[in-house]
Design a protein around this motif. Structure first.
Motif, PDB file in Angstrom:
ATOM      1  N   GLY A   1      13.587  -8.373   2.171  1.00  0.00           N
ATOM      2  CA  GLY A   1      12.820  -8.202   0.948  1.00  0.00           C
ATOM      3  C   GLY A   1      11.797  -9.312   0.804  1.00  0.00           C
ATOM      4  O   GLY A   1      12.134 -10.431   0.418  1.00  0.00           O
ATOM      5  N   ALA A   2      10.546  -9.007   1.157  1.00  0.00           N
ATOM      6  CA  ALA A   2       9.498 -10.024   1.083  1.00  0.00           C
ATOM      7  C   ALA A   2       9.270 -10.446  -0.365  1.00  0.00           C
ATOM      8  O   ALA A   2       9.454  -9.666  -1.301  1.00  0.00           O
ATOM      9  N   HIS A   3       8.865 -11.703  -0.538  1.00  0.00           N
ATOM     10  CA  HIS A   3       8.510 -12.215  -1.867  1.00  0.00           C
ATOM     11  C   HIS A   3       9.666 -12.033  -2.866  1.00  0.00           C
ATOM     12  O   HIS A   3       9.495 -11.459  -3.934  1.00  0.00           O
TER      13      HIS A   3
ATOM     14  N   HIS B   1       7.443  -5.346   1.728  1.00  0.00           N
ATOM     15  CA  HIS B   1       6.788  -5.834   0.507  1.00  0.00           C
ATOM     16  C   HIS B   1       6.474  -4.619  -0.339  1.00  0.00           C
ATOM     17  O   HIS B   1       5.477  -3.940  -0.140  1.00  0.00           O
ATOM     18  N   GLN B   2       7.346  -4.352  -1.274  1.00  0.00           N
ATOM     19  CA  GLN B   2       7.176  -3.195  -2.146  1.00  0.00           C
ATOM     20  C   GLN B   2       6.936  -3.670  -3.572  1.00  0.00           C
ATOM     21  O   GLN B   2       7.637  -4.541  -4.074  1.00  0.00           O
TER      22      GLN B   2
ATOM     23  N   ARG C   1      12.393   1.503  -3.353  1.00  0.00           N
ATOM     24  CA  ARG C   1      12.771   0.538  -2.320  1.00  0.00           C
ATOM     25  C   ARG C   1      14.285   0.498  -2.139  1.00  0.00           C
ATOM     26  O   ARG C   1      14.796   0.475  -1.012  1.00  0.00           O
ATOM     27  N   ASP C   2      15.003   0.490  -3.278  1.00  0.00           N
ATOM     28  CA  ASP C   2      16.460   0.461  -3.203  1.00  0.00           C
ATOM     29  C   ASP C   2      17.009   1.723  -2.538  1.00  0.00           C
ATOM     30  O   ASP C   2      17.980   1.661  -1.775  1.00  0.00           O
ATOM     31  N   ALA C   3      16.380   2.857  -2.822  1.00  0.00           N
ATOM     32  CA  ALA C   3      16.824   4.105  -2.199  1.00  0.00           C
ATOM     33  C   ALA C   3      16.624   4.050  -0.692  1.00  0.00           C
ATOM     34  O   ALA C   3      17.468   4.530   0.083  1.00  0.00           O
TER      35      ALA C   3
ATOM     36  N   ASN D   1       0.835  -1.205   0.000  1.00  0.00           N
ATOM     37  CA  ASN D   1       0.000   0.000   0.000  1.00  0.00           C
ATOM     38  C   ASN D   1       0.868   1.253   0.000  1.00  0.00           C
ATOM     39  O   ASN D   1       0.442   2.304  -0.497  1.00  0.00           O
ATOM     40  N   ILE D   2       2.079   1.139   0.561  1.00  0.00           N
ATOM     41  CA  ILE D   2       3.041   2.237   0.475  1.00  0.00           C
ATOM     42  C   ILE D   2       3.665   2.178  -0.918  1.00  0.00           C
ATOM     43  O   ILE D   2       4.360   1.241  -1.271  1.00  0.00           O
ATOM     44  N   GLY D   3       3.359   3.178  -1.712  1.00  0.00           N
ATOM     45  CA  GLY D   3       3.829   3.214  -3.092  1.00  0.00           C
ATOM     46  C   GLY D   3       2.741   2.941  -4.106  1.00  0.00           C
ATOM     47  O   GLY D   3       2.855   3.344  -5.264  1.00  0.00           O
TER      48      GLY D   3
END
Length: 367
Positions: free
Chosen positions: A236-238, A175-176, A222-224, A138-140
């Motif tokens: 890092g989920a999934h 989870h992104q 996410r990487d940032a 939900n974030i993003g």
């Protein structure tokens, strides 16, 4: 005589040491069999036990698993408070079998006091036994600020919370984004489970929403975040949403020493790759054996058939063991193919199924 004994050992030592080294190498290369499944202690580091029903833990005990149940701000699940109540119950009654990750609400994000309130919630959950904190897609992809702009995981508003997690040595499970298939038409997706999921959840099928951020943009955010928080353990989920390419997963792990990945709900995408290049996938698991955690995303919600769930959980756990631990082949319906097992060495299996999760989640200085 003493001189001769010493001389004999000096001559024999290289041979003996070479033999011992060969034995050690052979031992390290040994693999488990399918029959070893129930005898090996294991941790499923990504499940959702959302109801006070013992069926999940009963099956976990039967299959020699501990579980990490992850609370998440997901509208199809019970409320965050209800999830927390279940987690508190099992953390108190089954502390050797059940562990949990807390989460937090995005309500009020960007307003004065949000970060302090969120840190207080996290601290309270850690005192109750939480070993990690989860942030969801939900974030993003859903949450927006007061101006209507999407909120991303590298937003500065998260900095106090993530710095706090690093300071108290609590990992962030992130989870992104979604599987790469999410940005493809249904007919081009590589796995049946993705085709089914995104057919049922068009709101998350990004191919239908070109106005939303691209896959690459979400991964970059996410990487940032991971780079901005080098002292924060990031899970890092999934497969860190890099399930489509072990090469990309390797790049992520190389770039972020503070990150690990887990396998939940992405085994079919991994098997899709290994059917095409078995050696490359196997080499990935061996090379990054200290950075990979086993997980499934098995979920038991209120009102669901607990006994049917038990059989399903056993089937998933057994199938994954066959694929990761043995060289046996099995039919994988999600990719409509026979997948040969990776036959990972016992030492690698022990890390992926247990040791890595124990290091990441259970090694805080105050535990």
């Amino acid at each position: 005589m003493k001189f001769n004994i010493r001389l004999s050992w000096a001559l024999a030592a290289p041979i003996v040491l070479s033999a011992l080294s060969a034995c050690t190498t052979l031992e390290a290369g040994k693999t488990y069999a399918a029959a070893d499944f129930a005898t090996v202690r294991k941790i499923d580091a990504h499940v959702h036990l959302n109801t006070a029903n013992d069926a999940f833990l009963d099956q976990a005990a039967a299959d020699n698993f501990e579980i990490l149940s992850i609370n998440v701000d997901y509208p199809a699940f019970p409320s965050i408070n209800d999830q927390a109540e279940v987690a508190h119950h099992y953390a108190e009654t089954h502390p050797d079998r059940f562990h949990y990750a807390a989460t937090f609400s995005m309500q009020g994000f960007g307003q004065a006091g949000w970060a302090d309130r969120t840190k207080a919630i996290i601290d309270a959950e850690v005192r109750r036994g939480a070993v990690a904190v989860k942030v969801w897609k939900n974030i993003g992809m859903v949450e927006r600020d007061a101006e209507g702009h999407l909120i991303f995981i590298d937003d500065a508003g998260f900095d106090p919370v993530f710095s706090h997690l690093a300071a108290i040595h609590v990992p962030l499970i992130a989870h992104q984004g979604e599987p790469y298939n999410c940005w493809l038409p249904i007919e081009q997706m590589t796995t049946r489970n993705d085709r089914l999921y995104f057919s049922a959840h068009p709101e998350y099928h990004m191919y239908l929403h070109p106005e939303m951020p691209s896959y690459q943009a979400l991964m970059a955010r996410r990487d940032a975040m991971a780079a901005r928080n080098p002292n924060l353990q990031v899970v890092g989920a999934h497969m860190a949403s890099l399930e489509w390419s072990v090469d990309e997963a390797a790049k992520f792990l190389d770039a972020h020493p503070n990150a690990v990945i887990e396998l939940a709900a992405r085994m079919a995408q991994i098997q899709y790759q290994s059917v095409r290049d078995h050696r490359k996938v196997r080499d990935f698991f061996i090379t990054y054996q200290d950075r990979i955690l086993y997980g499934t995303d098995l979920t038991l919600n209120p009102g669901e058939d607990a006994q049917a769930f038990r059989q399903s959980a056993h089937d998933v756990w057994s199938s994954d063991w066959t694929y990761l631990a043995t060289g046996n082949s099995q039919r994988i319906d999600d990719i409509a193919a026979e997948a040969k097992g990776l036959a990972l060495p016992r030492s690698v299996i022990d890390k992926i199924y247990s040791a890595n999760a124990r290091r990441v989640f259970f090694s805080r200085p105050d535990r």
